[in-house]
Each structure stands twice: as structure tokens, then as C-alpha cells.
Enzyme design. Structure first.
Site, PDB file in Angstrom:
ATOM      1  N   SER A 285       0.708  -1.281  -0.007  1.00 21.28           N
ATOM      2  CA  SER A 285       0.014   0.144   0.101  1.00 21.28           C
ATOM      3  C   SER A 285       0.797   1.265  -0.013  1.00 21.28           C
ATOM      4  O   SER A 285       1.616   1.446   0.790  1.00 21.28           O
ATOM      5  CB  SER A 285      -1.064  -0.001   1.351  1.00 21.28           C
ATOM      6  OG  SER A 285      -1.521   1.456   1.571  1.00 21.28           O
ATOM      7  N   ARG A 332       2.092   9.093  -7.653  1.00 18.25           N
ATOM      8  CA  ARG A 332       2.528   7.652  -7.934  1.00 18.25           C
ATOM      9  C   ARG A 332       3.348   7.664  -9.621  1.00 18.25           C
ATOM     10  O   ARG A 332       4.236   6.832  -9.478  1.00 18.25           O
ATOM     11  CB  ARG A 332       1.377   6.704  -8.088  1.00 18.25           C
ATOM     12  CG  ARG A 332       0.672   6.328  -6.853  1.00 18.25           C
ATOM     13  CD  ARG A 332      -0.567   5.302  -7.027  1.00 18.25           C
ATOM     14  NE  ARG A 332      -0.973   5.361  -5.676  1.00 18.25           N
ATOM     15  CZ  ARG A 332      -2.271   4.716  -5.402  1.00 18.25           C
ATOM     16  NH1 ARG A 332      -2.860   4.102  -6.577  1.00 18.25           N
ATOM     17  NH2 ARG A 332      -2.825   4.195  -4.501  1.00 18.25           N
TER      18      ARG A 332
END
Length: 639
Positions: A285, A332
Site C-alpha cells: 500500500s 505515483r
């Protein structure tokens, strides 16, 4: 080429949704009972939509290819769900969540949809709490928050490292209630293999009963696709093995436009590839980057040393060095490219394609018990897979395909260009632009299912109240079923020498090498030819065992991989056509001197929506111009 109408209502951005919702056409309760709606997919978006539509009084038919909706890939979401509650009193707001999402997506998403998402985010948390979802709480009982990448506030609600699973249990509970009341009829182990249109309107689907192999017809006044993303086109991804594009692709072949298919997300914190035998990758995660620090050795000769033997002064905490304002919590796409750069320099660890994620400082500061309470199940998962203890030494991570921002084109109502066909959650393109921020997938899925679609579908269904029940004994259903049967017969009749899996693996490698983290015109041109040749080889030499009239997982896989071939080519065409770098789409020809993505706002501030023109034929481009009235278009900076 046509310019698409997004049907965004007029008015101030902050008032659009409230005003539109207050004035849109409604369907009276007595008429809802006579209207059928098909919902394909029962993950977070589909389960919440089916439950809510059932609660409203519609007759819902829900489909999933699993044995239970509980197995949807939504359970794999770990870190959390965003909402602009501002419980931390740290400056968060609906507008800030809207702005962070627009900026995180590199200014390639529709303003009105994103602002609506930010607005309804606050309602999702209330809904989840009312359902009993065990979101984490502070010592005093208040809901806890943590940070995710690309933001400077703490707005992410979570249930340890299993937020998706807990939220899906809540949605599944609501769905189960409607099933027991008879408002929703659930079709488990059924896979949609075609869309049926009557007079240009989506009126049903052809589904295959995966246990018996029988093709079945289902009619409805509207069809909702909530079938997730297409990351498995890369073969190796964090997606569940069964995740596929087939439902959306079949709709695309029937006229629905596919928008921005080259916008795929590479997640920076995944367990690295360990061998050619692998068929799946495992996500760690993004929430781990709250307390974990990303680093590689400064010196190449240290890369083979045990990480605990490398002194602090010889470690390069490169995200903190390059992006001091956000540090390890950059978006990301930025974190993934940075990892690739240091590995390309020869400073990768392990196999050479990994970096360290280190919790030593956090454990020393907070104590092991605190870290265990926040991330215990993730640490356990990592240890089971790698046989390394992340409490004692750093994790090794590397970017991997995780999510797809592209999807079926939808307007403000979440309706595709095919009348009566709606797409929600990851199956549509609408909210995340060229890069999704962490913890926003769960937010979009539940926003669409609980709070947006149940309103907007009424705009279409209000025109259908005089339509009788949709019969399936018509030529349109007959032709669609026959076309599906012919496709299955063709795959079974090839009787070649190579497995479906081997073709999928080779396709995935082409996509990753040439249309993955880094792309170029030369590589993409080469890749398109390679995909075409591989597809031809597939149809000449694939071996699909068994028959059509039985439980046949290899046949299921063959149908899905056949669609991945066509999708893969479209992704390459889209990436080749977009001569800029933005978010997860990084063209080597278009980057700044520092190696950052370089957008071309003058020529590419639009949604690229592609129309299918036949297998092997060039698709037709349609555009939706993106207009930014409330944010300034500028180069993203996280430094």
C-alpha cells in the site's frame, strides 16, 4: 472526427451538481417498479449501484463472474479512501480535494466531474460508518486519517491495510438486503460477452453461464457497466488474475468510445518481480510511504550489500532529495519514474530492479507496536511472500501496473455515447486524468454507485417509462448470441500448440517494454506491429482445451486475451497519437531537462475518445476539449 458533448450543466462549479440534481427529471415510484436495469460487475461501484437502484425501486439484475460479489478485486485496495472532511483541521476542503485531483491527474480530467467527486466524498464516509465499516479511530473514538501521495493534508480514512475489503463488505451487505427483498436478482458465475443494442439503445447483454457454458440473453431498459480496469493487458500487474476488459471492450465494439486508453497507472510500491514463473504482482500500500523512507545506495558497489550494513551517509533518500516539499509522498507517477531512473543508473538493489522502503526511523520514533497497528497485515503479507522481516530490514519495492485511468467515455451523467449504456468506477475514464492519486479509486467507485448514478440514470430512464418489458426473443438478441457462439467456436477450433497463458505473457511483455513506464514513437511503432503479428499467431496456433458447454476456465481466458490483443493495439495507437508527456503517459521525446513530464497544453488539452472501426483497422479519434475555468494550467511541481 466529432467533438463530444459532455453535457456539463451551466453555472458556478460549486453549484453545478446541487442545482442539476435538483432540476433533473425523475421517475415516479410506481414507474420504477416497471423498469429493469442490468448492472454488470459487483465490486464497490457495481454493488453500491445495484443496492441503491434496488432501494429506489428499480428491478435490478446484477452479474459477476465470481461465485460471490465478495470476491471482486475491490477487496485488494489496501491503504484508504479520500474524503474532504477536514477532521484534522489541517486546511482541507472540497475545493482542495478537487484541486489536488486535477493537479495529480496532470490537468487531463473534466473539472465538473472531479468537483462533484470531491463534494460527495464526505457522504461516503457517513454511509460507511452507518453500515458499520470499521474505519480506524483515534484513541478518543474519532475517525483517524493519514496522508497519501500528491497532497499536503491528511484526508485518507482507512481500515488498517484492508480498506477495500471492509468497504466492499458494507456494499455487499446493502446488496444482500436488496437481493433478499427481491429488488435485485443476482447472477453469480455469469460473464458478459456482448452488448445488445435495439434501435441504437443498449437493451441487454449476452452472458455465459460459466458453470454450464450456456449462453443466456438478458434484457433491460438500461445497462450499467461496473467491470473495473484493464491493467491485466500487461499480464503482470497488481490486479486479480480474473480482472479483464471484455465487458467494456464488447461495448466498445458495439459503438461505445474508449477514452484515453494509454493512461495507465504504475504503482511505485509493489513487491518486485522475482522470476519468469510469476503470473501476478503484489501491491504494498501507498500508505506505507507515510512512515517508510525510500532510498538506494549512493554507490553502485554497495547495491549487493545487506541494507543494514550500509551506513546512513551512504544512502540516497532520493525522493526527499529531489522533491523536498512532498518527499516520499509525491504522486505515483512521479515516484515510479524516480525509481526507474535510479535503477537505470545501476543503483537498484536485489535483482537490480528494486529500491528500499525503510521503516527503521519510524519504528525508532513511534515504536514497533504503533507501526504494527497501522500496517501489521501488510508487513505480514510481505514476510510471507519474501521471507524477509520488514520490522528488521527494509522492504524491497519496484513499480508495477496497478490501475487504468482510461476507460469508456462518459458524459456528466456517466452515460456513454451509446444511449442507455452507463459506465461507473474504473470502467469509465472520467475523474483521474492522466494519473490517479492514491486512495481515490475507492472514493470514485462508491461516489458513482451510491451518490451519482442513482440520480443521473433517471435522466435517461424518465424517457423510458412507456417502454414495455424488453423481450429477448428479437433478432438483435439472436444475432448477438450467434456472434458470441461463433467467436467461441472459432477459438475452440484452432487446436494449435501454444497455451493462452503463453500468448498473454508475451503480449504483456510487449506492452510493458514499449507502452509501460516509458514510451517513444519508435518503440510504439514497433510494438504495434509486434502486437498485430502476435494476434495473428494467436488465431493460428492457440490451444483451448475442452468444449463450450462445460466449465472451462481456459476458454474464459482465451476470450479475455483475444480482447486484450485489440485493446493493447488501441493503447499503443493512443500513446503514439499523444505527442506529449503527462501523468502516467511518459514519452521520452517530451521531457524537461530534469527528466520531468512535459505537457503540450496547446495541442493536447482534450480527452481522446476512440471509435472501433474493425480489427486491425485504424480507429477513429473523437475529441472532448477540456476547459479549465477554475484552476490554472501550469507545470506540476512537487519540489
Amino acid at each position: 472526427m466529432t467533438t463530444l458533448n459532455s453535457k456539463v450543466p451551466k453555472g458556478d462549479l460549486s453549484d453545478k451538481w446541487t442545482s442539476y440534481r435538483s432540476k433533473m427529471p425523475l421517475v415516479a415510484p410506481n414507474n420504477k417498479r416497471r423498469i429493469d436495469v442490468i448492472v454488470v460487475g459487483t465490486g464497490l461501484a457495481g454493488a453500491s449501484a445495484a443496492a441503491t437502484l434496488g432501494e429506489l425501486g428499480y428491478n435490478v439484475k446484477a452479474f459477476c463472474f465470481h461465485d460471490s460479489p465478495r470476491r471482486a478485486h475491490s477487496v485488494a485496495a489496501q491503504g484508504g479512501i479520500n474524503a474532504a472532511k477536514n477532521y484534522q483541521n489541517d486546511g482541507d476542503s472540497v475545493f482542495r480535494l478537487f484541486y489536488d485531483t486535477i493537479k495529480g491527474g496532470d490537468y487531463r480530467s473534466r473539472e465538473a466531474n472531479v468537483h462533484r467527486l470531491a463534494e460527495v466524498s464526505v457522504d461516503i464516509i457517513d454511509q460507511a460508518v452507518a453500515q458499520g465499516v470499521p474505519l480506524a479511530r483515534e484513541y478518543g473514538g474519532l475517525l483517524a486519517n493519514r496522508s497519501f501521495g500528491g497532497v499536503q493534508v491528511s484526508r485518507t480514512f482507512y481500515a488498517r491495510g484492508q480498506t477495500g475489503q471492509q468497504l466492499l463488505i458494507g456494499a455487499y451487505s446493502a446488496l444482500s438486503r436488496q437481493i433478499s427483498l427481491g429488488n435485485v436478482k443476482m447472477y453469480n458465475r455469469h460473464e458478459m460477452l456482448d452488448l445488445v443494442k435495439v434501435d441504437g439503445i443498449a437493451r441487454g447483454i449476452i452472458a455465459r453461464n460459466l458453470l454450464t457454458g450456456k449462453l443466456e440473453r438478458f434484457g433491460a431498459h438500461a445497462v450499467v457497466l461496473a467491470t473495473g480496469g484493464y491493467g491485466n493487458v500487461f499480464y503482470l500487474s497488481t490486479n486479480a488474475m480474473g480482472s479483464n476488459v471484455s465487458a467494456a471492450w464488447r461495448a466498445h465494439r458495439r459503438g461505445a468510445l474508449m477514452a484515453n486508453p494509454c493512461f495507465t497507472q504504475i504503482h511505485p510500491t509493489c513487491i518486485p518481480v522475482s522470476g519468469d514463473y510469476q503470473s501476478k504482482l503484489t501491491l504494498m500500500s501507498e500508505s506505507l510511504r507515510n512512515d517508510g523512507r525510500v532510498w538506494v545506495p549512493k554507490k553502485k558497489e554497495d547495491c549487493k550489500k545487506h541494507p543494514n550494513d550500509i551506513p546512513e551517509e551512504d544512502r540516497d533518500y532520493y525522493l526527499e532529495r529531489i522533491y523536498p516539499a512532498f518527499g516520499n509522498l509525491v504522486p505515483r507517477d512521479v515516484a515510479s519514474r524516480a525509481a526507474k531512473y535510479v535503477c537505470d543508473e545501476g543503483r537498484g538493489v536485489g535483482s537490480g530492479l528494486a529500491v528500499y522502503l525503510d521503516f527503521k526511523d519510524a519504528i525508532n520514533r513511534l515504536g514497533e507496536d504503533t507501526i504494527r497497528g497501522r500496517y501489521g497485515n501488510l508487513f505480514d503479507m510481505y514476510k510471507k511472500i519474501t521471507d524477509q522481516d520488514p520490522y528488521k530490514q527494509p522492504m524491497m519495492i519496484y513499480p508495477a501496473v496497478h490501475y487504468t485511468m482510461g476507460g469508456l467515455w462518459v458524459d456528466y451523467n456517466l452515460e456513454t455515447n451509446v444511449k442507455g449504456l452507463f459506465a461507473i468506477g474504473e470502467a469509465n475514464f472520467s475523474d483521474h486524468g492522466a494519473n490517479r492519486l492514491g486512495a481515490s479509486a475507492l472514493m470514485q467507485g462508491l461516489a458513482d454507485g451510491y451518490f451519482v448514478l442513482p440520480y443521473t440514470i433517471g435522466d435517461f430512464l424518465s424517457t423510458q417509462i412507456r417502454e414495455p418489458k424488453i423481450e429477448t426473443n428479437t433478432k438483435e438478441f439472436e444475432e448477438a448470441e450467434q456472434a458470441t457462439a461463433d467467436r467461441i467456436t472459432k477459438l475452440l477450433s484452432i487446436q494449435g500448440k501454444q497455451s493462452v497463458e503463453s500468448f498473454h505473457r508475451r503480449l504483456g511483455k510487449i506492452m510493458w517494454d514499449y507502452c509501460g513506464m516509458s514510451r517513444s514513437a519508435e518503440g510504439l511503432t514497433k510494438a504495434r506491429k509486434m502486437v498485430q503479428e502476435l494476434r495473428e499467431e494467436f488465431y493460428n496456433d492457440v490451444f483451448v482445451p475442452g468444449s463450450a458447454d462445460e466449465f472451462n476456465p481456459e476458454l474464459e481466458k482465451a476470450c479475455r486475451v483475444a480482447d486484450f490483443f485489440e485493446l493493447g493495439e488501441l493503447m499503443i495507437v493512443d500513446a503514439l497519437d499523444r505527442n506529449e508527456s503527462c501523468g502516467g503517459h511518459f514519452r521520452e521525446e517530451y521531457k524537461s531537462p530534469e527528466g520531468e513530464a512535459e505537457r503540450n497544453d496547446a495541442d493536447y488539452t482534450y480527452v481522446a475518445a476512440w471509435e472501433f472501426k474493425g480489427t486491425g483497422a485504424d480507429p477513429q479519434l473523437h475529441k472532448e476539449e477540456l476547459i479549465f475555468d477554475n484552476v490554472e494550467l501550469k507545470t506540476r511541481s512537487y519540489k
